[in-house]
Design an enzyme around this catalytic site. Sequence first.
Site, PDB file in Angstrom:
ATOM      1  N   LYS A  78       0.843  -1.199   0.000  1.00 26.25           N
ATOM      2  CA  LYS A  78       0.000   0.000   0.000  1.00 26.25           C
ATOM      3  C   LYS A  78       0.878   1.249   0.000  1.00 26.25           C
ATOM      4  CE  LYS A  78      -3.894   2.090   2.539  1.00 26.25           C
ATOM      5  NZ  LYS A  78      -4.821   1.956   3.677  1.00 26.25           N
ATOM      6  N   SER A 158      -9.829   2.461   2.825  1.00 27.79           N
ATOM      7  CA  SER A 158      -8.893   3.134   1.956  1.00 27.79           C
ATOM      8  C   SER A 158      -7.951   2.176   1.222  1.00 27.79           C
ATOM      9  CB  SER A 158      -8.048   4.101   2.796  1.00 27.79           C
ATOM     10  OG  SER A 158      -7.236   3.390   3.730  1.00 27.79           O
ATOM     11  N   SER A 182     -10.425   0.221   7.135  1.00 27.40           N
ATOM     12  CA  SER A 182      -9.820   0.304   5.804  1.00 27.40           C
ATOM     13  C   SER A 182      -9.136  -0.962   5.314  1.00 27.40           C
ATOM     14  CB  SER A 182      -8.812   1.460   5.755  1.00 27.40           C
ATOM     15  OG  SER A 182      -9.469   2.699   5.777  1.00 27.40           O
TER      16      SER A 182
END
Length: 495
Positions: A78, A158, A182
């Site tokens: 990420k 997210s 998330s």
Amino acid sequence: MSGLNTLTIADARDKLRSKEISAVELTEACNAAVAGGDALNAYSVKTPDMALEQAKAADERLGQGEAPDLCGIPLGIKDLFCTKGVESQAASNILAGFKPEYESTVTTKLWESGAVMLGKLNMDEFAMGSSNETSAYGAAVNPWRRQGSDAALTPGGSSGGSAAAVSGDLCLAATGTDTGGSIRQPAAFTGIVGVKPTYGRVSRWGIIAFASSLDQAGPMTKTVRDSAIFLNAIAGHDAKDSTSADLAVPDFEAALTGDIRGKKIGIPKEYRLDGMPAEIEKLWNDGADMLRDAGAEIVDVSLPHTKYALPAYYVLAPAEASSNLARYDGVRYGHRAKLQKGEGIHEMYARTRAEGFGPEVQRRIMIGAYVLSAGFYDAYYRRAQRVRTLIKKDFEDVYASGVDAILTPATPSAAFGLGEMADADPVKMYLNDVFTVTVNLAGLPGVSVPTGLDSQGLPLGLQLIGKPWEEADMLNTAYALEQSAGFVSKADKWW
């Protein structure tokens, strides 16, 4: 050998150790999948050459024997994790072109384990969002589609790029971060497993901060076993993170016996929301039946302060964000705006932050600055902190009564379409976190397990909430649920 990118970590580990495949072959298959997966917009940066170098080193290590479990396993990272020499910009224009000179603790542990980096993954800007639509790279796209429809769906947020990449087999697993859901919400939207560990179990050092008392990194994988293997690699004490717990890390994979006889699973009545879709209600009931059939005792529990969790979260998280993001001012860090003639430093600050931050980040910074301001600190921030304490006590009381884990839905719906909520009241988007934020506020571990499909063929997940530091027990219950549910569906490939 085709289809290597579809392997689980556990299967790939076995094939690598038996010399059935090499790390280079596995990485080449994943690099090809990444190159052909642009329609998903899951990757913000691709690092195929670096991946092959790491794979060659992994093959050497495998040849010597005694290689760690993740040796040779291709992963996506990420964009919130700082990776040395590779763009790490939290999907924000304010950090455009930032290449750290250091490595986050999580990625350091992964590379020490011999893992391979395929690239950086798309996400909501500074992890603020539930649909990956706030990203400077544009929205990531869910590999899943509704039956009979070509409409693009959100992979959640997210960690949307992480979820899309794992679900679409563009990597074997990925890192995610979870501040209010998330990891777990996108995992549920894409039919994968997502684990949010206990706060302090995994180091936050080198992860670009959103809300420091809530952020926690964790694995996003294809199976519960893979999550256990991944979590073992990244968990542990880190002196560089003052909130990191100095506790021994158990062998999470060894705990996966599937035997949950005698375990007590709580069903919180406060999570039965008005207007909850019938499919989510049925999934929840079915999940409880599966655990009951596996030998667990299902009991009703009460978490009375749950209804205050979302408002408390959306006071505390923006407050911490406004403080954490103050450093991006064009002087200390980040993009610097060009000044017009006659403008001074105040105009430079204002123009820099207006250009660098997207609308959602600006909104949360303003909310955070407001609730921390002199006239409203007691009315909002301090009150929200007190509510957080009460929410934590609710869970402590339930666990003190003998309950081993709590079962809830992971999300209030299946994945929605990209753009469907874009013009809506932002509160509607925030409601996506209704089942997940309590876990962050209380610092507890949680896991989302795919357990079924809705009427339109989209995946749905259930959440298990464990006791603090009891990830091993929680993952074993999740393993039993996964075995009972038998979820093996994959998205039909269209990209």
